[in-house]
Design a protein around this motif. Structure first.
Motif, PDB file in Angstrom:
ATOM      1  N   GLU A 122      -6.645 -13.830   1.301  1.00 33.46           N
ATOM      2  CA  GLU A 122      -6.768 -13.482   2.722  1.00 33.46           C
ATOM      3  C   GLU A 122      -8.183 -13.036   3.084  1.00 33.46           C
ATOM      4  O   GLU A 122      -8.558 -13.054   4.266  1.00 33.46           O
ATOM      5  N   SER A 123      -8.989 -12.642   2.080  1.00 30.42           N
ATOM      6  CA  SER A 123     -10.362 -12.214   2.377  1.00 30.42           C
ATOM      7  C   SER A 123     -11.254 -13.393   2.758  1.00 30.42           C
ATOM      8  O   SER A 123     -12.354 -13.191   3.283  1.00 30.42           O
ATOM      9  N   PHE A 124     -10.792 -14.616   2.495  1.00 31.20           N
ATOM     10  CA  PHE A 124     -11.584 -15.803   2.810  1.00 31.20           C
ATOM     11  C   PHE A 124     -11.120 -16.502   4.091  1.00 31.20           C
ATOM     12  O   PHE A 124     -11.648 -17.554   4.454  1.00 31.20           O
ATOM     13  N   VAL A 125     -10.120 -15.953   4.752  1.00 26.68           N
ATOM     14  CA  VAL A 125      -9.586 -16.606   5.951  1.00 26.68           C
ATOM     15  C   VAL A 125     -10.613 -16.538   7.068  1.00 26.68           C
ATOM     16  O   VAL A 125     -11.149 -15.470   7.385  1.00 26.68           O
ATOM     17  N   GLU A 126     -10.861 -17.682   7.681  1.00 23.66           N
ATOM     18  CA  GLU A 126     -11.827 -17.754   8.768  1.00 23.66           C
ATOM     19  C   GLU A 126     -11.222 -17.175  10.040  1.00 23.66           C
ATOM     20  O   GLU A 126     -10.080 -17.457  10.385  1.00 23.66           O
ATOM     21  N   LYS A 127     -12.014 -16.345  10.731  1.00 24.46           N
ATOM     22  CA  LYS A 127     -11.578 -15.721  11.972  1.00 24.46           C
ATOM     23  C   LYS A 127     -12.602 -15.990  13.065  1.00 24.46           C
ATOM     24  O   LYS A 127     -13.738 -16.387  12.791  1.00 24.46           O
ATOM     25  N   SER A 128     -12.184 -15.755  14.288  1.00 21.14           N
ATOM     26  CA  SER A 128     -13.106 -15.899  15.414  1.00 21.14           C
ATOM     27  C   SER A 128     -14.316 -15.002  15.220  1.00 21.14           C
ATOM     28  O   SER A 128     -14.182 -13.851  14.774  1.00 21.14           O
ATOM     29  N   PRO A 129     -15.519 -15.482  15.563  1.00 19.68           N
ATOM     30  CA  PRO A 129     -16.709 -14.630  15.469  1.00 19.68           C
ATOM     31  C   PRO A 129     -16.736 -13.538  16.528  1.00 19.68           C
ATOM     32  O   PRO A 129     -17.534 -12.609  16.444  1.00 19.68           O
ATOM     33  N   VAL A 130     -15.870 -13.652  17.533  1.00 26.07           N
ATOM     34  CA  VAL A 130     -15.817 -12.658  18.602  1.00 26.07           C
ATOM     35  C   VAL A 130     -14.802 -11.576  18.211  1.00 26.07           C
ATOM     36  O   VAL A 130     -13.666 -11.906  17.841  1.00 26.07           O
ATOM     37  N   PRO A 131     -15.168 -10.304  18.270  1.00 28.91           N
ATOM     38  CA  PRO A 131     -14.215  -9.238  17.909  1.00 28.91           C
ATOM     39  C   PRO A 131     -12.942  -9.331  18.738  1.00 28.91           C
ATOM     40  O   PRO A 131     -12.994  -9.448  19.956  1.00 28.91           O
ATOM     41  N   VAL A 132     -11.795  -9.268  18.069  1.00 33.42           N
ATOM     42  CA  VAL A 132     -10.525  -9.439  18.770  1.00 33.42           C
ATOM     43  C   VAL A 132     -10.294  -8.326  19.784  1.00 33.42           C
ATOM     44  O   VAL A 132      -9.684  -8.545  20.839  1.00 33.42           O
ATOM     45  N   GLU A 133     -10.801  -7.131  19.506  1.00 33.11           N
ATOM     46  CA  GLU A 133     -10.641  -6.030  20.453  1.00 33.11           C
ATOM     47  C   GLU A 133     -11.333  -6.341  21.772  1.00 33.11           C
ATOM     48  O   GLU A 133     -10.805  -6.031  22.851  1.00 33.11           O
ATOM     49  N   GLN A 134     -12.528  -6.936  21.683  1.00 36.86           N
ATOM     50  CA  GLN A 134     -13.252  -7.308  22.898  1.00 36.86           C
ATOM     51  C   GLN A 134     -12.510  -8.394  23.661  1.00 36.86           C
ATOM     52  O   GLN A 134     -12.427  -8.364  24.896  1.00 36.86           O
ATOM     53  N   MET A 135     -11.941  -9.355  22.938  1.00 36.17           N
ATOM     54  CA  MET A 135     -11.207 -10.430  23.605  1.00 36.17           C
ATOM     55  C   MET A 135      -9.956  -9.904  24.296  1.00 36.17           C
ATOM     56  O   MET A 135      -9.602 -10.351  25.395  1.00 36.17           O
ATOM     57  N   GLU A 136      -9.263  -8.969  23.659  1.00 37.29           N
ATOM     58  CA  GLU A 136      -8.086  -8.372  24.297  1.00 37.29           C
ATOM     59  C   GLU A 136      -8.473  -7.664  25.593  1.00 37.29           C
ATOM     60  O   GLU A 136      -7.796  -7.806  26.614  1.00 37.29           O
ATOM     61  N   THR A 137      -9.555  -6.909  25.556  1.00 35.51           N
ATOM     62  CA  THR A 137     -10.025  -6.212  26.758  1.00 35.51           C
ATOM     63  C   THR A 137     -10.346  -7.204  27.877  1.00 35.51           C
ATOM     64  O   THR A 137      -9.942  -7.015  29.037  1.00 35.51           O
TER      65      THR A 137
END
Length: 335
Positions: A122-137
């Motif tokens: 799971e440490s290698f899973v690719e995620k959005s470069p945008v912080p999810v907290e910012q996207m939720e806001t």
């Protein structure tokens, strides 16, 4: 293998040229055994880390090692086959970049199967470069700018388990935003662009329903919740393969429109955006966009896809042009 001098996948793709060697640690997302034109076996590999995904080949002379128990053990092709599925396995790779028909290729010479406790997949899973907290806001600020009945409808729909799934979901299996939080990132980019375009036409005096446009943009890919799943890597579901995300999305939306008693006229306007957002029938839309709101969302969706492809592309020649992208039907200029 030592972690020293290991590169991120993004750095390998961005900075390497033909003849360069590379070393990386990542997750073996897929491993398919195939045969070349001389009937020799080779592996078609997809390796990923948190920075991106690399498609590579391991030819018949490549060496495979089992290093999961500390000491490395050479693995024959028969032993690899006996192991069954080796995907979703942390690996270390050594390879070299080459060029074939003006395209860069990544050849893996050695593969080390690594201990999952030391290298958690799971440490290698690719995620959005945008912080999810910012996207939720950003998401809830946009919803808050809508008036009723659409604001209340969106608050009801994007709640509970659906919202939790929506936050995590990928926007695709490959090609664009194919990672954790990818659907949220893509949805926000499309919605922000669509709203900006809508405001510019509104100022000209064109009649644009900004609430309908916003809801349509936020919901345009809602069908991807059923079309794709993610278990370390994005995967297409059976529903996604045989029905596709557009009709799935329309069905999800209409179910909620009836559940929360959204008026028929508003539901029709938003439903039209969802069902037509790919812009052309040959691109999967059953109908063409025929309202200004649908035209704008379709254009914003196409633009976000192309901008993503441009950003992900790497120059492959002295003219700073990328490889040909079949879906985008062009080479991208990376000056």
């Amino acid at each position: 293998m030592s972690d020293e001098s290991c590169l991120l996948i993004a750095d390998i793709k961005e900075n390497k040229k033909s003849g360069d060697k590379f070393k990386a640690v990542g997750l073996l997302a897929t491993a398919k055994l195939k045969k070349d034109k001389n009937d020799k076996p080779y592996w078609d590999l997809t390796i990923m880390d948190a920075s991106g995904t690399l498609n590579a080949k391991a030819w018949s002379d490549s060496k495979w090692w089992d290093a999961r128990c500390g000491e490395k053990k050479f693995l024959t092709l028969d032993e690899l086959a006996e192991m069954g599925c080796i995907s979703k396995q942390p690996v270390g790779i050594f390879g070299v970049v080459s060029k074939f028909k003006q395209k860069l290729q990544y050849h893996v010479n050695q593969v080390y199967l690594l201990d999952s406790d030391k290298y958690p997949p799971e440490s290698f899973v690719e995620k959005s470069p945008v912080p999810v907290e910012q996207m939720e806001t950003d998401f809830w600020e946009i919803v808050g700018e809508c008036g009723d009945p659409i604001q209340t409808f969106l608050l009801q729909l994007f709640s509970g388990s659906l919202w939790e799934q929506f936050k995590i979901a990928p926007a695709a299996v490959k090609n664009h935003h194919a990672y954790v939080h990818g659907l949220l990132e893509h949805t926000l980019d499309v919605t922000k662009s669509a709203r900006s375009i809508g405001v510019s036409y509104l100022k000209k005096g064109l009649k644009i329903d900004m609430d309908v446009l916003t809801a349509g943009a936020l919901l345009h890919d809602i069908g991807k919740l059923e079309a794709y799943s993610i278990d370390l890597i994005p995967q297409i579901t059976l529903q996604g393969a045989v029905i596709d995300h557009i009709p799935l999305g329309y069905s999800i939306f209409m179910e909620h429109a009836k559940k929360y008693a959204l008026d028929e006229e508003t539901a029709l306007a938003i439903g039209h955006i969802i069902i037509s957002h790919h812009g052309k029938k040959e691109y999967g839309s059953p109908v063409l966009p025929s309202s200004p709101e649908a035209l704008i969302v379709s254009a914003a969706d196409e633009l976000d896809f192309l901008i993503y492809c441009w950003d992900a592309a790497s120059p492959t020649d002295d003219l700073a042009l990328s490889e040909y992208n079949g879906l985008a039907q062009r080479r991208f200029w990376k000056s």
